[in-house]
Design a protein around this motif. Sequence first.
Motif, PDB file in Angstrom:
ATOM      1  N   THR A   1       0.862  -1.189   0.000  1.00 31.42           N
ATOM      2  CA  THR A   1       0.000   0.000   0.000  1.00 31.42           C
ATOM      3  C   THR A   1       0.890   1.229   0.000  1.00 31.42           C
ATOM      4  O   THR A   1       1.796   1.348   0.833  1.00 31.42           O
ATOM      5  CB  THR A   1      -0.910   0.008   1.249  1.00 31.42           C
ATOM      6  N   LEU A   2       0.660   2.124  -0.955  1.00 36.89           N
ATOM      7  CA  LEU A   2       1.432   3.364  -1.041  1.00 36.89           C
ATOM      8  C   LEU A   2       0.506   4.526  -0.719  1.00 36.89           C
ATOM      9  O   LEU A   2      -0.561   4.651  -1.330  1.00 36.89           O
ATOM     10  CB  LEU A   2       2.006   3.559  -2.443  1.00 36.89           C
ATOM     11  N   VAL A   3       0.897   5.358   0.238  1.00 38.97           N
ATOM     12  CA  VAL A   3       0.064   6.523   0.561  1.00 38.97           C
ATOM     13  C   VAL A   3       0.867   7.810   0.440  1.00 38.97           C
ATOM     14  O   VAL A   3       2.088   7.842   0.610  1.00 38.97           O
ATOM     15  CB  VAL A   3      -0.555   6.427   1.981  1.00 38.97           C
ATOM     16  N   ASP A   4       0.146   8.866   0.114  1.00 34.83           N
ATOM     17  CA  ASP A   4       0.721  10.209   0.083  1.00 34.83           C
ATOM     18  C   ASP A   4      -0.423  11.170   0.329  1.00 34.83           C
ATOM     19  O   ASP A   4      -1.585  10.835   0.082  1.00 34.83           O
ATOM     20  CB  ASP A   4       1.396  10.495  -1.260  1.00 34.83           C
ATOM     21  N   THR A   5      -0.101  12.357   0.793  1.00 30.33           N
ATOM     22  CA  THR A   5      -1.153  13.339   1.049  1.00 30.33           C
ATOM     23  C   THR A   5      -1.389  14.230  -0.163  1.00 30.33           C
ATOM     24  O   THR A   5      -2.412  14.899  -0.267  1.00 30.33           O
ATOM     25  CB  THR A   5      -0.825  14.186   2.300  1.00 30.33           C
ATOM     26  N   SER A   6      -0.454  14.223  -1.110  1.00 29.34           N
ATOM     27  CA  SER A   6      -0.551  15.085  -2.285  1.00 29.34           C
ATOM     28  C   SER A   6      -1.239  14.365  -3.445  1.00 29.34           C
ATOM     29  O   SER A   6      -0.764  13.325  -3.910  1.00 29.34           O
ATOM     30  CB  SER A   6       0.862  15.526  -2.706  1.00 29.34           C
TER      31      SER A   6
ATOM     32  N   ARG B   1      -4.832   7.967  -0.924  1.00 24.99           N
ATOM     33  CA  ARG B   1      -4.553   9.240  -0.273  1.00 24.99           C
ATOM     34  C   ARG B   1      -4.646   9.081   1.234  1.00 24.99           C
ATOM     35  O   ARG B   1      -5.652   8.603   1.766  1.00 24.99           O
ATOM     36  CB  ARG B   1      -5.557  10.291  -0.747  1.00 24.99           C
ATOM     37  N   SER B   2      -3.591   9.492   1.925  1.00 25.40           N
ATOM     38  CA  SER B   2      -3.595   9.451   3.384  1.00 25.40           C
ATOM     39  C   SER B   2      -2.540  10.407   3.900  1.00 25.40           C
ATOM     40  O   SER B   2      -1.450  10.495   3.349  1.00 25.40           O
ATOM     41  CB  SER B   2      -3.288   8.019   3.866  1.00 25.40           C
ATOM     42  N   ASP B   3      -2.882  11.127   4.964  1.00 25.99           N
ATOM     43  CA  ASP B   3      -1.914  11.978   5.637  1.00 25.99           C
ATOM     44  C   ASP B   3      -1.261  11.087   6.697  1.00 25.99           C
ATOM     45  O   ASP B   3      -1.799  10.900   7.778  1.00 25.99           O
ATOM     46  CB  ASP B   3      -2.650  13.172   6.257  1.00 25.99           C
ATOM     47  N   TRP B   4      -0.125  10.507   6.363  1.00 24.27           N
ATOM     48  CA  TRP B   4       0.503   9.445   7.161  1.00 24.27           C
ATOM     49  C   TRP B   4      -0.521   8.350   7.410  1.00 24.27           C
ATOM     50  O   TRP B   4      -1.005   7.767   6.458  1.00 24.27           O
ATOM     51  CB  TRP B   4       1.148  10.016   8.425  1.00 24.27           C
ATOM     52  N   TYR B   5      -0.905   8.118   8.686  1.00 22.67           N
ATOM     53  CA  TYR B   5      -1.726   6.933   8.964  1.00 22.67           C
ATOM     54  C   TYR B   5      -3.234   7.203   8.924  1.00 22.67           C
ATOM     55  O   TYR B   5      -4.017   6.287   9.172  1.00 22.67           O
ATOM     56  CB  TYR B   5      -1.372   6.380  10.347  1.00 22.67           C
ATOM     57  N   THR B   6      -3.661   8.418   8.626  1.00 21.09           N
ATOM     58  CA  THR B   6      -5.076   8.758   8.853  1.00 21.09           C
ATOM     59  C   THR B   6      -6.056   7.858   8.105  1.00 21.09           C
ATOM     60  O   THR B   6      -7.115   7.545   8.638  1.00 21.09           O
ATOM     61  CB  THR B   6      -5.364  10.225   8.486  1.00 21.09           C
ATOM     62  N   ALA B   7      -5.731   7.434   6.885  1.00 17.17           N
ATOM     63  CA  ALA B   7      -6.702   6.676   6.096  1.00 17.17           C
ATOM     64  C   ALA B   7      -6.530   5.160   6.218  1.00 17.17           C
ATOM     65  O   ALA B   7      -7.214   4.394   5.530  1.00 17.17           O
ATOM     66  CB  ALA B   7      -6.622   7.081   4.623  1.00 17.17           C
ATOM     67  N   ILE B   8      -5.620   4.722   7.068  1.00 13.22           N
ATOM     68  CA  ILE B   8      -5.387   3.279   7.184  1.00 13.22           C
ATOM     69  C   ILE B   8      -5.505   2.839   8.641  1.00 13.22           C
ATOM     70  O   ILE B   8      -4.775   1.976   9.133  1.00 13.22           O
ATOM     71  CB  ILE B   8      -3.993   2.903   6.629  1.00 13.22           C
ATOM     72  N   ALA B   9      -6.509   3.428   9.305  1.00 15.08           N
ATOM     73  CA  ALA B   9      -6.639   3.312  10.756  1.00 15.08           C
ATOM     74  C   ALA B   9      -6.554   1.878  11.278  1.00 15.08           C
ATOM     75  O   ALA B   9      -5.891   1.626  12.281  1.00 15.08           O
ATOM     76  CB  ALA B   9      -7.947   3.951  11.186  1.00 15.08           C
TER      77      ALA B   9
END
Length: 282
Positions: A133-138, A161-169
């Motif tokens: 899983t790859l996340v970025d806020t941009s 899209r995630s601001d660090w861990y916010t979307a993968i709680a």
Amino acid sequence: MTIAAALAEAQQVIGRFEARVLLRHVLRCDEAWLIAHGDDDLTAAPFAVFGALIARRAAGEPVAYLTGHRELYGREFVVTPAVLIPRPETELLVELALQRLPVGAPCRVLDLGAGSGCIGVTLATERPQAQVTLVDTSEAALEIARANAARWAPANATVLRSDWYTAIAAEHYDLIVSNPPYVADGDPHLAQGDLRFEPQSALVGGADGLDDIRRIVSGAPAHLVPGGWLLFEHGHDQAAACAQMLAAAGFQDITTAPDLAGIPRVSGGRWMRGFHARMPDA
Ligand code: GLN
């Protein structure tokens, strides 16, 4: 003008290697073709495009943004000014991550602040059974990461899209990797070379450069399986602070590895809480 003459002229303005990279890009050819066709005429259209690229390079724009790609760990990745340009020292992070990923067995990996996606996509390609899983806020960065994931690892790399861990709680991983922003606000390097053209949000990590690393380390335990690893890149003078942070957060097997220049560049640790309870005969 011949190809050889155009190259000779370009080399008065930018480096020989960069001139050849840019002309290969313009002519969509490889180095062997370029060598074999030195006496060919460089026609008006490619000549003009080449000239414009040389001028932009001479004004400081990074070669990778001019050609639109950069290689990491043997693969070409699409890059734009929306993402950091992959750097050779990031291959160290890839190596250390691969050492900790099983070959031929499923596992779960998280790439935090993925940017172009070059780290997570490389891991997904090297370990086809890993789910990455790859996340970025941009959003602009995610678009590039999606393109690279679609090219190299369409089956096992997911971009969101995630601001660090916010979307993968609620998720847990065997390995968390990151090349976060770690340059200190106001660092003079930001006004030099390629960094001038790269996204500040991918480079700058607050007053001491460690703001994002603090968030990554403090949030990791809640997202690692027992025995899982956190590994991240950091600045040349940040190894001690990172090791301290990892220890304070309860990590074990804390490790720091030097890049090819001998600079401590990647640190990490293992989350062991709950590990023994999972062992079959413990
Ligand atoms: N290594 C980069 C540089 O200082 C910074 C990359 C980053 O902030 N992750 O040029």
